[in-house]
Design a protein around this motif. Structure first.
Motif, short mmCIF file in Angstrom:
data_model
loop_
_atom_site.label_atom_id
_atom_site.label_comp_id
_atom_site.label_asym_id
_atom_site.label_seq_id
_atom_site.Cartn_x
_atom_site.Cartn_y
_atom_site.Cartn_z
N PHE A 229 -7.74 -6.19 20.50
CA PHE A 229 -6.72 -5.91 21.44
C PHE A 229 -6.42 -4.55 20.84
O PHE A 229 -6.04 -4.23 19.49
N PRO A 230 -6.19 -3.28 21.56
CA PRO A 230 -5.89 -2.09 21.25
C PRO A 230 -4.44 -2.02 20.55
O PRO A 230 -3.48 -2.43 21.14
N ALA A 231 -4.42 -1.36 19.29
CA ALA A 231 -3.13 -1.52 18.72
C ALA A 231 -2.01 -0.68 19.31
O ALA A 231 -0.85 -1.09 19.35
N ALA A 232 -2.23 0.34 20.06
CA ALA A 232 -1.47 1.11 20.83
C ALA A 232 -0.69 0.23 22.12
O ALA A 232 0.47 0.35 22.11
N LEU A 233 -1.56 -0.38 22.44
CA LEU A 233 -1.11 -1.21 23.75
C LEU A 233 -0.29 -2.38 23.10
O LEU A 233 0.51 -2.68 23.98
N GLN A 234 -0.72 -3.08 22.04
CA GLN A 234 0.27 -3.94 21.35
C GLN A 234 1.55 -3.43 21.16
O GLN A 234 2.80 -4.31 21.46
N GLN A 235 1.53 -2.36 20.61
CA GLN A 235 2.77 -1.71 20.27
C GLN A 235 3.85 -1.27 21.65
O GLN A 235 5.05 -1.71 21.51
N ALA A 236 3.12 -0.97 22.50
CA ALA A 236 3.77 -0.68 23.80
C ALA A 236 4.44 -2.08 24.44
O ALA A 236 5.50 -2.12 24.71
N ILE A 237 3.64 -3.14 24.42
CA ILE A 237 3.96 -4.34 24.90
C ILE A 237 5.15 -4.88 24.02
O ILE A 237 6.24 -5.39 24.58
N ALA A 238 5.12 -4.81 22.65
CA ALA A 238 6.40 -5.50 22.05
C ALA A 238 7.44 -4.38 21.89
O ALA A 238 8.56 -4.83 22.24
N ALA A 239 7.37 -3.09 22.44
CA ALA A 239 8.33 -2.11 22.47
C ALA A 239 9.21 -2.55 23.92
O ALA A 239 10.66 -2.51 23.89
N GLU A 240 8.31 -2.82 24.84
CA GLU A 240 9.02 -3.28 26.14
C GLU A 240 9.54 -4.74 26.08
O GLU A 240 10.96 -4.88 26.53
N ALA A 241 9.25 -5.56 25.01
CA ALA A 241 9.85 -6.88 25.19
C ALA A 241 11.23 -6.48 24.28
O ALA A 241 12.40 -7.29 24.77
N VAL A 242 11.36 -5.82 23.42
CA VAL A 242 12.43 -5.56 22.60
C VAL A 242 13.44 -4.92 23.74
O VAL A 242 14.57 -5.07 23.51
N MET A 243 13.03 -3.83 24.36
CA MET A 243 13.95 -3.26 25.33
C MET A 243 14.55 -4.03 26.29
O MET A 243 15.74 -4.14 26.83
N LEU A 244 13.67 -5.39 26.65
CA LEU A 244 14.45 -6.39 27.63
C LEU A 244 15.16 -7.28 27.19
O LEU A 244 15.84 -7.93 27.98
N LEU A 245 15.37 -7.35 25.72
CA LEU A 245 16.42 -8.40 25.13
C LEU A 245 17.81 -7.86 25.37
O LEU A 245 18.11 -6.80 25.48
N PRO A 246 18.64 -8.78 25.52
CA PRO A 246 20.03 -8.89 25.48
C PRO A 246 20.58 -7.83 24.33
O PRO A 246 19.98 -8.29 23.27
N PRO A 247 21.45 -6.99 24.50
CA PRO A 247 21.76 -6.07 23.26
C PRO A 247 22.28 -7.17 22.17
O PRO A 247 21.89 -6.90 20.76
N PHE A 248 22.98 -8.28 22.47
CA PHE A 248 23.34 -9.29 21.36
C PHE A 248 22.18 -9.76 20.66
O PHE A 248 22.13 -9.99 19.28
N ALA A 249 21.11 -10.27 21.19
CA ALA A 249 20.09 -10.65 20.73
C ALA A 249 19.10 -9.49 19.48
O ALA A 249 18.70 -9.81 18.51
N ARG A 250 19.32 -8.24 20.11
CA ARG A 250 18.58 -7.39 19.35
C ARG A 250 19.32 -7.18 17.88
O ARG A 250 18.85 -6.94 16.92
N SER A 251 20.60 -6.94 18.09
CA SER A 251 21.44 -6.94 16.99
C SER A 251 21.40 -8.09 16.07
O SER A 251 21.13 -7.65 14.76
N MET A 252 21.30 -9.48 16.59
CA MET A 252 21.11 -10.51 15.68
C MET A 252 19.66 -10.44 14.99
O MET A 252 19.65 -10.94 13.90
N LEU A 253 18.62 -9.88 15.59
CA LEU A 253 17.48 -9.93 14.93
C LEU A 253 17.30 -8.63 14.04
O LEU A 253 16.18 -8.55 13.63
N GLY A 254 18.16 -7.60 14.01
CA GLY A 254 17.83 -6.44 13.43
C GLY A 254 16.99 -5.55 14.05
O GLY A 254 16.28 -4.64 13.26
#
Length: 282
Positions: A229-254
């Motif tokens: 799986f292309p590393a750049a694509l996996q990074q993009a998918i992970a970044a989108e997942a983080v973007m979609l998290l509620p702010p409180f969840a991002r904060s709690m997970l650092g």
């Protein structure tokens, strides 16, 4: 009657589909491939089948859902005590994808068998939280958080990448259909509409906790580089997942909301999403 001419783009479509299947079939889990059934739990073209057919939305939603699940102390402890997630992360993702696939698209008998297997596994997952509180993977409330974390994440991934104008009535129906699976897994409460999902998410806030282990798993997930799986694509998918998290969840997970890097990540995942829908004739 003249035989229809083959589409000259079919080989390209098939190659893309095979590459996607190969990426998903890594990990320590046997490959199973069943065609969609006309006698599934849910009708063709119903909201749940549309949402779960979108590969990009499901990949992003799957990571977002895992992040959210790790904020529930019992769900987290079950992973720490019983899962081989660190040794076979791709296998875990694949098993989850298989369960979603068979319960959404497979024959209803296969779906019920899959649900029964998961219920049997949950009965064996018990233990004690660090503060001495006993936990069980079969606890209806713990299952409720896992259920809503997944359902809301899959829907958010679909809305962002496939169908942002999905009618509210279809979104409500998606939750109502997912509730069929949630109840079969003994989750309680389970939402049957967007409004109920928002209310339950808010209700759970006081039960969620941050921890070193949850933050470590979040960083581990962000660092996963699946074989083939292309590393750049996996990074993009992970970044989108983080973007979609509620702010409180991002904060709690650092985790931090992606800044300028979010733009190319979204462009990458949207472009690939369109390509996959074209290849799969969706």
């Amino acid at each position: 009657m003249a035989t229809p001419r083959p589409d000259p783009l079919d080989p390209l479509r098939n190659a893309i589909v095979q590459q996607v299947r190969a990426a998903f079939n890594q990990g320590k889990v046997p490959e199973t491939r069943d065609p969609p059934s006309d006698d599934a739990l849910f009708a063709k073209d119903s909201p749940i089948r549309m949402v779960h057919a979108d590969v990009m939305g499901m990949m992003i939603g799957g990571i977002r859902g895992l992040f959210l699940q790790m904020l529930h102390p019992a769900a987290l402890q079950g992973v720490l005590d019983y899962s081989n997630f660190r040794e076979d992360a791709q296998g875990r993702f694949h098993r989850t994808a298989q369960f979603i696939s068979v319960t959404t698209f497979g024959h209803r008998d296969r779906a019920q068998e899959a649900i029964a297997r998961v219920n049997q596994i949950h009965r064996k997952i018990t233990g004690t939280l660090p503060d001495g509180t006993p936990y069980s993977a079969g606890d209806p409330r713990t299952l409720a958080w896992v259920h809503i974390a997944e359902a809301s994440s899959f829907l958010q991934g679909y809305l962002r990448h496939a169908r942002p104008d999905m009618p509210r009535a279809d979104q409500d129906e998606y939750y109502a259909q997912m509730a069929v699976i949630g109840r079969a897994l003994h989750a309680d409460p389970v939402p049957t509409s967007v409004a109920e999902a928002e209310a339950i998410m808010l209700e759970f806030r006081q039960e969620l906790t941050t921890s070193k282990e949850a933050r470590e798993i979040a960083q581990f997930v962000l660092a996963i580089r699946p074989q083939g799986f292309p590393a750049a694509l996996q990074q993009a998918i992970a970044a989108e997942a983080v973007m979609l998290l509620p702010p409180f969840a991002r904060s709690m997970l650092g985790l931090h909301r992606p800044g300028l890097t979010a733009l190319p990540a979204r462009a990458t995942t949207r472009a690939l999403g369109r390509t996959l829908r074209w290849a799969m004739r969706q």
